[in-house]
Scaffold this active site. Structure first.
Site, PDB file in Angstrom:
ATOM      1  N   HIS A  51       0.808  -1.223   0.000  1.00 51.26           N
ATOM      2  CA  HIS A  51       0.000   0.000   0.000  1.00 51.26           C
ATOM      3  C   HIS A  51       0.836   1.266   0.000  1.00 51.26           C
ATOM      4  CE1 HIS A  51      -3.493  -2.481   1.846  1.00 51.26           C
ATOM      5  NE2 HIS A  51      -3.418  -2.621   0.544  1.00 51.26           N
TER       6      HIS A  51
ATOM      7  N   ILE B 143       0.877   6.962   0.188  1.00 52.27           N
ATOM      8  CA  ILE B 143       0.347   5.892   1.027  1.00 52.27           C
ATOM      9  C   ILE B 143      -1.144   5.728   0.749  1.00 52.27           C
ATOM     10  CG2 ILE B 143       0.018   5.085   3.399  1.00 52.27           C
ATOM     11  CD1 ILE B 143       2.260   7.165   4.178  1.00 52.27           C
ATOM     12  N   CYS B 144      -1.542   4.515   0.446  1.00 48.77           N
ATOM     13  CA  CYS B 144      -2.958   4.208   0.238  1.00 48.77           C
ATOM     14  C   CYS B 144      -3.524   3.714   1.573  1.00 48.77           C
ATOM     15  CB  CYS B 144      -3.109   3.141  -0.856  1.00 48.77           C
ATOM     16  SG  CYS B 144      -4.829   2.748  -1.236  1.00 48.77           S
ATOM     17  N   LEU B 145      -4.045   4.659   2.355  1.00 54.09           N
ATOM     18  CA  LEU B 145      -4.607   4.370   3.676  1.00 54.09           C
ATOM     19  C   LEU B 145      -5.803   5.285   3.874  1.00 54.09           C
ATOM     20  CD1 LEU B 145      -4.282   2.844   6.405  1.00 54.09           C
ATOM     21  CD2 LEU B 145      -2.810   4.743   7.151  1.00 54.09           C
TER      22      LEU B 145
ATOM     23  N   TRP C 167      -8.640   7.635  -4.510  1.00 53.59           N
ATOM     24  CA  TRP C 167      -8.233   6.321  -4.014  1.00 53.59           C
ATOM     25  C   TRP C 167      -9.392   5.340  -3.996  1.00 53.59           C
ATOM     26  CZ3 TRP C 167      -3.174   5.463  -3.479  1.00 53.59           C
ATOM     27  CH2 TRP C 167      -2.336   6.562  -3.298  1.00 53.59           C
TER      28      TRP C 167
END
Length: 159
Positions: free
Chosen positions: A91, A98-100, A152
């Site tokens: 991620h 950051i894919c959060l 996202w």
């Protein structure tokens, strides 16, 4: 990624400045485990050292997060990226994005820098392999400089 100019940013609101001062004092009194913030005179950008948790594939590794606070923090999420070299993680893109979800759609003004850091170390700790996201090359080639300009798609709750 560190080259973005803070002079082009809007000045922090009084609410944001007060909140960050409060968070900074709390950080100094009770820092989250595995993180070090070297305080500077720039309240709008924090650089935080992240230490991989023991017993994980990131144990004994050190990374840096750059946290940029928007004018209307905490009503708006900070921009959080890893500085180079970013950890290999499903991620985390090679450019540090950051894919959060809590950094975007699921942000809440009740969250703090400490709670964001704890979520990031939790994300790192749950990884079982060191690899880039499947779409890393395409994303890095086509993305905007700010991850907050990305739309996202949060679909993986395993890592």
């Amino acid at each position: 990624m560190t080259g973005s100019s803070t002079s082009s940013r809007k000045v922090l609101s009084k609410i944001a400045s007060n909140r960050l001062q409060k968070e900074l004092v709390e950080w100094q009194v009770n820092p989250p485990s595995g993180f070090v913030h070297n305080v500077t005179d720039n309240l709008q950008r924090w650089v935080i050292e992240v230490y991989g948790a023991q017993g994980t594939i990131y144990a004994n590794e050190k990374y840096q997060l750059q946290v940029d606070f928007p004018e209307h923090y905490p009503m708006e999420a900070p921009q959080v990226i890893f500085l180079q070299p970013a950890p290999l993680h499903p991620h985390i893109y090679s450019n540090g994005h950051i894919c959060l979800d809590i950094l975007y759609d699921s942000w809440s003004p009740a969250m703090t820098v400490s709670s964001v850091c704890m979520s990031i170390v939790s994300m790192l700790s749950s990884a079982t392999v060191k690899e880039r996201p499947e779409d890393n090359d395409r994303y890095v080639k086509n993305c905007k400089k700010s991850p907050k300009e990305t739309r996202w798609w949060f679909h993986d709750d395993k890592v």
